[in-house]
Enzyme design. Structure first.
Site, PDB file in Angstrom:
ATOM      1  N   GLU A  34      -5.477  -4.758  10.790  1.00 43.38           N
ATOM      2  CA  GLU A  34      -4.480  -3.705  10.960  1.00 43.38           C
ATOM      3  C   GLU A  34      -4.755  -2.954  12.266  1.00 43.38           C
ATOM      4  O   GLU A  34      -5.550  -1.997  12.273  1.00 43.38           O
ATOM      5  CB  GLU A  34      -4.538  -2.726   9.790  1.00 43.38           C
ATOM      6  CG  GLU A  34      -4.235  -3.349   8.453  1.00 43.38           C
ATOM      7  CD  GLU A  34      -3.604  -2.351   7.498  1.00 43.38           C
ATOM      8  OE1 GLU A  34      -2.521  -2.661   6.978  1.00 43.38           O
ATOM      9  OE2 GLU A  34      -4.156  -1.260   7.289  1.00 43.38           O
ATOM     10  N   GLU A  94      -7.055   4.874   7.709  1.00 42.15           N
ATOM     11  CA  GLU A  94      -6.898   6.290   7.354  1.00 42.15           C
ATOM     12  C   GLU A  94      -8.165   6.821   6.686  1.00 42.15           C
ATOM     13  O   GLU A  94      -8.563   7.964   6.904  1.00 42.15           O
ATOM     14  CB  GLU A  94      -5.657   6.464   6.457  1.00 42.15           C
ATOM     15  CG  GLU A  94      -4.375   6.338   7.268  1.00 42.15           C
ATOM     16  CD  GLU A  94      -3.181   5.798   6.505  1.00 42.15           C
ATOM     17  OE1 GLU A  94      -3.184   5.812   5.258  1.00 42.15           O
ATOM     18  OE2 GLU A  94      -2.227   5.341   7.175  1.00 42.15           O
ATOM     19  N   SER A 121       3.339  -1.944  10.555  1.00 44.51           N
ATOM     20  CA  SER A 121       4.793  -1.962  10.727  1.00 44.51           C
ATOM     21  C   SER A 121       5.430  -3.304  10.375  1.00 44.51           C
ATOM     22  O   SER A 121       6.361  -3.757  11.045  1.00 44.51           O
ATOM     23  CB  SER A 121       5.173  -1.531  12.155  1.00 44.51           C
ATOM     24  OG  SER A 121       4.754  -0.199  12.376  1.00 44.51           O
ATOM     25  N   LYS A 124       0.030   4.282  -0.443  1.00 42.64           N
ATOM     26  CA  LYS A 124      -0.663   5.495   0.043  1.00 42.64           C
ATOM     27  C   LYS A 124      -0.424   6.660  -0.943  1.00 42.64           C
ATOM     28  O   LYS A 124      -0.362   6.429  -2.141  1.00 42.64           O
ATOM     29  CB  LYS A 124      -0.203   5.830   1.459  1.00 42.64           C
ATOM     30  CG  LYS A 124      -0.271   4.607   2.388  1.00 42.64           C
ATOM     31  CD  LYS A 124      -0.113   4.950   3.818  1.00 42.64           C
ATOM     32  CE  LYS A 124      -0.069   3.670   4.644  1.00 42.64           C
ATOM     33  NZ  LYS A 124      -0.162   3.887   6.058  1.00 42.64           N
ATOM     34  N   GLY A 132       2.362   2.460  10.883  1.00 40.20           N
ATOM     35  CA  GLY A 132       3.315   3.560  10.722  1.00 40.20           C
ATOM     36  C   GLY A 132       4.011   3.972  12.007  1.00 40.20           C
ATOM     37  O   GLY A 132       4.644   5.018  12.066  1.00 40.20           O
ATOM     38  N   HIS A 174      -9.665   1.232   4.864  1.00 36.61           N
ATOM     39  CA  HIS A 174      -8.383   1.435   5.553  1.00 36.61           C
ATOM     40  C   HIS A 174      -8.615   2.403   6.719  1.00 36.61           C
ATOM     41  O   HIS A 174      -9.433   3.325   6.615  1.00 36.61           O
ATOM     42  CB  HIS A 174      -7.353   2.006   4.570  1.00 36.61           C
ATOM     43  CG  HIS A 174      -5.968   2.024   5.139  1.00 36.61           C
ATOM     44  ND1 HIS A 174      -5.547   2.998   6.007  1.00 36.61           N
ATOM     45  CD2 HIS A 174      -4.925   1.166   4.999  1.00 36.61           C
ATOM     46  CE1 HIS A 174      -4.292   2.741   6.371  1.00 36.61           C
ATOM     47  NE2 HIS A 174      -3.896   1.634   5.771  1.00 36.61           N
ATOM     48  N   ASN A 208       0.864  -1.191   0.000  1.00 36.14           N
ATOM     49  CA  ASN A 208       0.000   0.000   0.000  1.00 36.14           C
ATOM     50  C   ASN A 208       0.897   1.237   0.000  1.00 36.14           C
ATOM     51  O   ASN A 208       1.455   1.600   1.028  1.00 36.14           O
ATOM     52  CB  ASN A 208      -0.902  -0.023   1.245  1.00 36.14           C
ATOM     53  CG  ASN A 208      -1.730   1.248   1.366  1.00 36.14           C
ATOM     54  OD1 ASN A 208      -1.851   2.019   0.413  1.00 36.14           O
ATOM     55  ND2 ASN A 208      -2.298   1.481   2.541  1.00 36.14           N
TER      56      ASN A 208
END
Ligand code: PEP
Length: 255
Positions: A168, A98, A214, A11, A174, A96, A9
């Site tokens: 996730e 985000e 991560s 992004k 991240g 996702h 991904n």
């Protein structure tokens, strides 16, 4: 037998030129990988370039990071499943964290997108996962159950079997703070148990569940060795072709 699936991904990163360089390096590093499904998920603007650069590869597929649930119409700035199919896209990441946190996507919206993706023969990668606060409160199972049931409403067994789930944990995305293999396996086993309640055991056994948060070359293989971890959704470490290739190699020759 579930074939491992490892996805990159990117992004909001990578120009067309950078994407083409990435693909060239990745293909050199990977050679012929046939026992792992590899999916590159670039921004919309690099989809065509990535597809073109992958023309000679059988094993690496292309995914998108989002889509709208309508087929067409007055939705400025949006992209439909049909438009993605037109670019030879095979997978689409939906829900996702985000998108959920920064763009207000609810389980209901994710479900509309998941159903529209299947109608267009795109395979959704549906992301679920808890915040640190929810984990500390002991609500991991409650959150995962709500997200799964809400996002997967009204799917038949065939559609479910062709859906990929990405677990996730938001606190691991991240942050460099990966879930331990035990924490991840526990959540994945619970997800499979919930999928069994939503459908049936045979269908739940076919659904691939990726871990994301991560993932790096040095922790990927240990995670993917767990019985219910069927691959990885990789953010940061997928921006470097060599480190992403190492992660893919970590998924090879696993049961
Ligand atoms: C992600 O955003 O899907 C992700 C897993 O990111 P990272 O690997 O950087 O934690």
């Amino acid at each position: 037998m579930r074939k491992k699936i490892v996805a990159a991904n990117w992004k909001m990163n990578m120009t067309q030129a950078e994407s083409a360089d990435f693909v060239a390096t990745l293909l050199l590093e990977l050679g012929e990988v046939s026992d792992v499904e590899v999916v590159l998920v670039p921004p919309f603007t690099a989809l065509a370039k990535v597809t073109e650069a992958l023309a000679k590869s059988q094993n690496v597929k292309v995914g998108a990071q989002n889509m709208h649930w309508e087929r067409s119409g007055a939705f400025t700035g949006e992209i439909s499943a049909e438009m993605l199919r037109d670019l030879y896209v095979r997978y689409v990441v939906l829900g996702h964290s985000e998108r959920r946190q920064l763009f207000g996507e609810t389980d209901e919206i994710v479900n509309r997108k998941v159903r529209a993706a299947h109608e267009a023969a795109l395979r959704p990668i549906v992301c679920v996962g808890e915040t640190l606060q929810q984990r500390e409160r002991g609500s991991v199972e409650k959150i995962l159950s709500l997200q799964l049931r809400g996002s997967l409403t009204d799917l038949g067994p065939k559609e479910l079997a062709e859906t990929v789930i990405a677990y996730e944990p938001i606190w691991a995305i991240g942050t460099g703070q990966t879930a331990t293999t035990a924490q991840a396996q526990e959540a994945h086993a619970f997800i499979r148990h919930t999928l069994c309640e939503i459908s049936d055991e045979a269908t739940a056994d076919r659904i691939r569940i990726q871990y994301g948060g991560s993932v790096k070359p040095d922790n990927a293989r240990a995670l993917m060795t767990q019985p219910d971890i069927d691959g990885a959704l990789v953010g940061g470490a997928s921006l470097d072709a060599r480190s992403f290739a190492e992660i893919v190699k970590g998924a090879q020759d696993l049961p």
